[in-house]
Scaffold this motif. Structure first.
Motif, mmCIF file in Angstrom:
data_model
loop_
_atom_site.group_PDB
_atom_site.id
_atom_site.type_symbol
_atom_site.label_atom_id
_atom_site.label_comp_id
_atom_site.label_asym_id
_atom_site.label_seq_id
_atom_site.Cartn_x
_atom_site.Cartn_y
_atom_site.Cartn_z
ATOM 1 N N PHE A 187 0.806 -1.073 0.100
ATOM 2 C CA PHE A 187 0.115 -0.129 -0.217
ATOM 3 C C PHE A 187 0.713 1.244 -0.014
ATOM 4 C CE2 PHE A 187 -3.078 -3.357 1.242
ATOM 5 C CZ PHE A 187 -4.217 -2.647 0.582
ATOM 6 N N PRO A 188 0.375 2.325 -0.659
ATOM 7 C CA PRO A 188 1.176 3.601 -0.675
ATOM 8 C C PRO A 188 1.299 4.255 0.718
ATOM 9 C CG PRO A 188 -0.931 3.971 -1.515
ATOM 10 C CD PRO A 188 -0.755 2.520 -1.318
ATOM 11 N N ALA A 189 2.559 4.890 0.695
ATOM 12 C CA ALA A 189 2.730 5.530 2.032
ATOM 13 C C ALA A 189 2.895 7.030 1.870
ATOM 14 C CB ALA A 189 4.061 5.025 2.820
ATOM 15 N N ASP A 190 2.219 7.504 1.092
ATOM 16 C CA ASP A 190 2.322 9.069 0.901
ATOM 17 C C ASP A 190 1.336 9.831 1.309
ATOM 18 O OD1 ASP A 190 0.495 7.724 -1.193
ATOM 19 O OD2 ASP A 190 0.854 9.034 -2.604
ATOM 20 N N GLY A 191 1.427 11.031 1.666
ATOM 21 C CA GLY A 191 0.149 11.640 2.390
ATOM 22 C C GLY A 191 0.599 12.087 3.885
ATOM 23 N N GLU A 192 -0.044 13.012 4.469
ATOM 24 C CA GLU A 192 0.046 13.359 5.716
ATOM 25 C C GLU A 192 -0.309 12.205 6.555
ATOM 26 O OE1 GLU A 192 1.274 16.282 6.965
ATOM 27 O OE2 GLU A 192 1.716 16.653 4.819
#
Length: 493
Positions: A187-192
């Motif tokens: 799963f992506p780990a980008d963002g706040e």
């Protein structure tokens, strides 16, 4: 009207419907009045959970409830010993106890075998959760001395919507910890941190100590060999388990409790959104059966609840590399047993057979799974076709404790747990290497074990006791789990 008031009203309606009838097609018998002495947490809880419906059908049997509240509310230094003394003093007919007490009383020859009654009344245990009945017989060396009223269990819940949105295959039964972690890392780990999604959430604190305990338990690793009096932590198997746990806790895909933003208001929806899995922010969650109640409530809310989970399912808990067919996710907190010297064994058995009866299980299942899962597998299901087999597909892992004379007191495990927490926190912070921490823990554990044996009563050692900061969840040292348990085991209560 509260949730449980509504459920209790339903139960009372059921009582009225079945008054004068019999459960399981058995004719009611008229007999002389009997008063059963029952050991349970409280009189109120006993009648709410068992006594009310039973008394409606069998009014000739009355109850005298010996409450355990006096022990739990008195801050006894050794509640296990206090409970045993209470049993010796009050001499109850019927006990509702946990596995530890069942094993201890069975070993001491204090309990009555249920085998003759099971055969006589043709109680079909083949339709009950097979692993639980096997566990009962393992405790009794082939005989059954206890009958669970229900069980709770852990499964790996997963959000089908998040998996579909990222084109990631769903988890499956009997995945190892390594396989589950690899899946979470997709799963992506980008963002706040307070807004983005995460691959997985485990436990409550997210500390290395807690997560490593889960992995070590699934691999059957122990802190100590009670029979040989040897600490068993400085080993390659322990190091491998902690390394795997650290890989996860260091990962951006791992959700920690401090990544939860607080809501401005507390509506029921905002309460539900405090659970990141229910709020569509975590793809997988290792949790107990009580979560089913909240998932069911979400499905009934209707209206605009776009931020709450819609499609979900579950698979078995992650398994150990060497124990792929067993699970440490079973919890039995209430097991019925009859004292061997009871003057009223037939009346005590009548209550046990009543609770074990399939018809009683069917009626109780209509109240939902808030108080645990039924012992009859055919009623562990819902209308949506979710994979409820995940709760009982694996065999419960159960290791019989050492003989009573060899058992270490809870005070040893409490103190050792906090030693382990301190050493592994140093690993998590980077102030110690893992090898150094395990060597230190081995030495400290051996010193604690020597002092415990020398004291003869398991009293807390007076030297080399380091005051450790209590975790945010506010647990006291006495709340630390015994070996083979973890903090999640008490969340359902």
């Amino acid at each position: 009207m509260t949730y449980w008031c509504k459920k209790l009203s339903l139960l009372l309606v059921v009582c009225v419907m079945f008054t004068g009838c019999s459960l399981g097609g058995k004719e009611q018998e008229t007999s002389d009045p009997v008063t059963l002495k029952v050991l349970y947490y409280s009189e109120e809880e006993f009648y709410r959970n068992y006594g009310m419906l039973f008394s409606t059908l069998y009014p000739e049997i009355e109850f005298e409830v010996i409450s355990l509240q006096r022990i739990y509310n008195s801050n006894e230094e050794d509640p296990v010993k206090a409970k045993q003394e209470l049993i010796e003093k009050e001499k109850p007919d019927l006990l509702l106890i946990d596995l530890y007490d069942l094993e201890t009383l069975t070993e001491k020859g204090k309990l009555l075998s249920l085998d003759t009654y099971l055969a006589r009344d043709k109680i079909n245990t083949d339709e009950m959760v097979p692993g639980i009945i096997d566990m009962m017989k393992e405790i009794g060396d082939g005989q059954q001395y206890g009958m669970p009223s229900s069980f709770s269990g852990r499964v790996l819940y997963y959000n089908k919507g998040l998996f579909d949105a990222h084109n990631i295959p769903y988890p499956s039964d009997q995945m190892t910890w390594s396989e589950v972690i690899q899946l979470a890392e997709r799963f992506p780990a980008d963002g706040e941190p307070t807004d983005r999604i995460y691959g997985i959430k485990l436990g409550y604190s997210g500390k290395l100590n807690e997560i490593s305990d889960m992995i070590m338990s699934s691999e059957g690793l122990k802190y100590v060999n009670e029979a040989t009096r040897q600490i068993t932590v400085n080993t390659p198997a322990w190091q491998e388990a902690v390394e795997l746990a650290k890989k996860l806790t260091d990962s951006d895909t791992f959700y920690r409790q401090d990544q939860q933003s607080s809501p401005m208001s507390m509506t029921y929806q905002s309460y539900l959104k405090q659970n990141p899995f229910l709020a569509n922010r975590v793809a997988m969650l290792l949790d107990q059966s009580y979560l089913l109640r909240e998932l069911e409530e979400i499905s009934k809310l209707g209206g605009d609840n776009g931020d709450l989970i819609k499609e979900w399912d579950m698979v078995t808990v992650p398994v150990g590399e060497q124990n792929r067919d067993s699970s440490n996710g079973f919890f039995l907190s209430e097991v019925f047993a009859i004292m061997k010297d009871s003057p009223n064994p037939e009346a005590a058995w009548k209550l046990i057979s009543f609770v074990a009866d399939e018809e009683h299980t069917r009626l109780k299942s209509k109240l939902g799974f808030g108080r645990g899962l039924p012992i009859h597998t055919k009623y562990i299901r819902d209308d949506a076709g979710h994979h409820f087999e995940a709760f009982y597909k694996l065999k419960p892992s159960f290791n019989k404790k050492a003989a009573v004379e060899n058992r270490l007191p809870d005070s040893f495990y409490n103190e050792f747990y906090w030693m382990k927490d301190e050493e592994l926190q140093a690993v998590q912070d980077g102030s110690k290497g893992l090898e150094e921490a395990l060597e230190s823990l081995q030495a400290r554990g051996e010193a604690l074990l020597a002092r415990t044996d020398a004291s003869g009563d398991g009293s807390k050692p007076t030297e080399e006791v380091t005051e450790t900061e209590l975790p945010a969840e506010g647990l006291e040292p006495s709340d630390a789990p015994s070996e083979g348990e973890d903090l999640a085991a008490d969340e359902e209560a």
